[in-house]
Design an enzyme around this catalytic site. Sequence first.
Site, short mmCIF file in Angstrom:
data_model
loop_
_atom_site.label_atom_id
_atom_site.label_comp_id
_atom_site.label_asym_id
_atom_site.label_seq_id
_atom_site.Cartn_x
_atom_site.Cartn_y
_atom_site.Cartn_z
NE ARG B 10 -0.55 -0.38 4.94
CZ ARG B 10 -0.97 -0.03 6.14
NH1 ARG B 10 -2.07 0.66 6.29
NH2 ARG B 10 -0.29 -0.39 7.21
CB SER B 37 -6.09 2.14 6.41
OG SER B 37 -6.46 2.47 7.73
CD GLU B 58 -17.74 0.74 1.86
OE1 GLU B 58 -18.99 0.71 1.96
OE2 GLU B 58 -17.00 0.86 2.85
#
Lengths: 281, 316
Positions: B10, B37, B58
Amino acid sequence: MVGQKVDISVLKDMAREFREKILLMTYYAGSGHPGGSMSLVEIMLSLYFYKLRYDPRNPLWEDRDRVVISKGHATPVVYLTLAKAGFFSEDDLMKGFRRFGSVFQGHVYTGVSGIEFNTGSLGQGLSAGIGMALAARYKKKDFDVYVILGDGEVQEGSVWEAAMFASHHKIDNLCAIIDYNKVQENGFVNEILSIEPLKDRWESFGWNYIEIDGHKFEQVFDALDAFTSSKGGGRPTVIVANTIKGKGVSFMEFKHTYHGRAPTKEELEKALAEIKGGNTV
Amino acid sequence: MSQPQPRPTRDGFGEELVELGYEDEKIIVFSADLEDSTRAEYFKFKFPNRFYNVGIAEQNMVGIAAGLAKEGFTTFVTSFAVFLTNRAYDFIRISVCYSNLNVKLCASHAGVTVGEDGATAQSLEDVAIMSVLPNMRVLCPVDYFEARRITRFVANEYGPFYVRLSRAPYPIITSESDRFEFGKASVLEEGEDLTIISYGITVSESLKAAEELRKEGISTRVVNMSTIKPFDEKIVLRSAEETGAILVVEEHEITNGLGSMIARFLATKRPTPMEFIAVNDEFGVSGKPYELLEYFGLDWKNIVQVSKKLLKRKKI
C-alpha cells in the site's frame, strides 16, 4: 445546439403515439416493461422537446446535458424518445427492440446513440449522475445532469448514499426525477416498503423538492425550469412526478402485472382501441 | 549490501499515486473513509481538489467514479479489499465492468495478513470475484517496488483494474530498476523438479521453501504471478513441460483463486500433477500476520511439506 422545441398540442399527440408504440414494441418483442414506460412518457418528451441541450448528429457533444436512466427497464419510452429526437431511425428500433443482434437491449445500453450510461440493476444511476455532474465542474462546462429514478428504486440504500453526497458537495447541476407511479414489480410501493414521506426525506437530505403531476406538460416544464433557475444555490433538485403506471389504458393503470410483461394479442387490441379513443390520455 | 526493509505494498501505491497526480490532472481519487490506511491520503494531502472521502458508502463511491470515468477521467477507488469488492460488487459489475470504464480499484488490507482484526476484515474472495468479471484485470504486486510499477501501469492503461494491496510489510524481492510487463510473470528462481507459482506475500515464503528444498537436493522453480488475470499461460505451460509438477500458493480462498484458473488451463492443455496451498473454505481468525500465515499453512515450512508430497505424485 438546443433540442427542438415543440408545442404542447404536438407533444400530446406524440404522447398518444408513444403509448401505442410502447404496447406494440413490447408485444412484438414478447417481453419488456410497458407499465413504467407509459408513466414516463410526458417526462421524457418534456426533457427532449422542451428542456435539454443536445445534438443528435453529435451525440457526444461536450456541452450537452446528460440524462441517466437509472430505471433502466424503461427502454420502450426512452428509445422511442431518442428516435423521435433524431438519434437513430425509429424503424430500426421497432424491428430490433430486445432482439438478438440488435443494440436495442432490454435495459438501457450505451451501444444505443444518446444513452449515456448502462443500467438495469437499480440504485446505480444517481451515483453515476453525480460523477458526471462533478465532471462538469472539472471541465468548467455548464451542462446539467438529469437522473430518472423509479419510485421502487428509491428503496435502494445507495440512492440515499448518493443523495447525501450530492447535497454535501453542493452539486446543483443535478436533477433527480422520480417517476412516482406508485407501483413496483409485485404490488403497491407503499404497501411493500413505503418511501414516504418523500418531501421530508429529500428536503432533510438537503435537496430542493418539487412535486408535480407528471402527466401535465405545463407542470413538467415549470419544474424543469425551476431546477435550472435554482442553479447557483448549491442544492441539488429532486422532482417527484406523480404518475400512473400503465397510463392511458384503463385495465393497465396501477396494475403491477404490467410492470414487466408484454400485453397479449387480445390485451393489445383492447388497449390500442382505448388509446385511439383518447379516453384516459 | 544491506537487505532492504520490508514494506507494505500500500505504501508503494500511495507514493506512486502522488507522482501520477503531478503528471495527470485527470486523475481523481476516492476513499470510503479509509485513506489513512490505504495510503490514498498521500494524494489527498497534495491534491485535495481531486480527492473525495465519500463517507462510509462504497457503492456510491464506485458509482461516482464510474460517472467521472465516463466523462474521460481516470478514477482510483480505494478501500479495504473486503469492503470494496464485496460491498460494491454489483456497482463494479454494471457501472464499471459492463461499461468498460476507466476505473482503478486499488484495495489494501487483502488476505489474512491484515492480522488482528480477524475474519470480517480479511479478504479471501476478492481475487475470485474480481477475476470472474469480464473486462476486469487483476493484479497483485509482490513488493513495494512492484506496487509502484503496477500503480503507474494501471493509471496509464485504459479500463477497469483491480489491484490487491497489503497492510502487512512484504519483503523486498524486486529492485527499483526492474520493469513491469502486464500479463508476464517473472521466474525468480530457476528449477527443474517442480514449480511453485504464487503472488503477493506467499512469493517470499515460496522462495524460502525453495531454498530449503534445494538443501535437500530438490530443484524448485519459483514464479511470481503478479498479473493474476490474465495470467501468463506461456510460463505455466513451459513450467508444466519442464518441471512436470506445479504447486500454487495463494493467500486466498482455495475455491476459484489463481490455483483454480491454472488447473482449468492445464486440464485442457497439458494435464500436470498439481497441489494447492490456500485457505480451505473457512473464514479467518485474529492473530499476527505471520501467525496466521502459519495457521493457514501459507508459510515456507508447509510449502516444503506439500512440495515433497507433490513430488511423490509426480513419480507415480
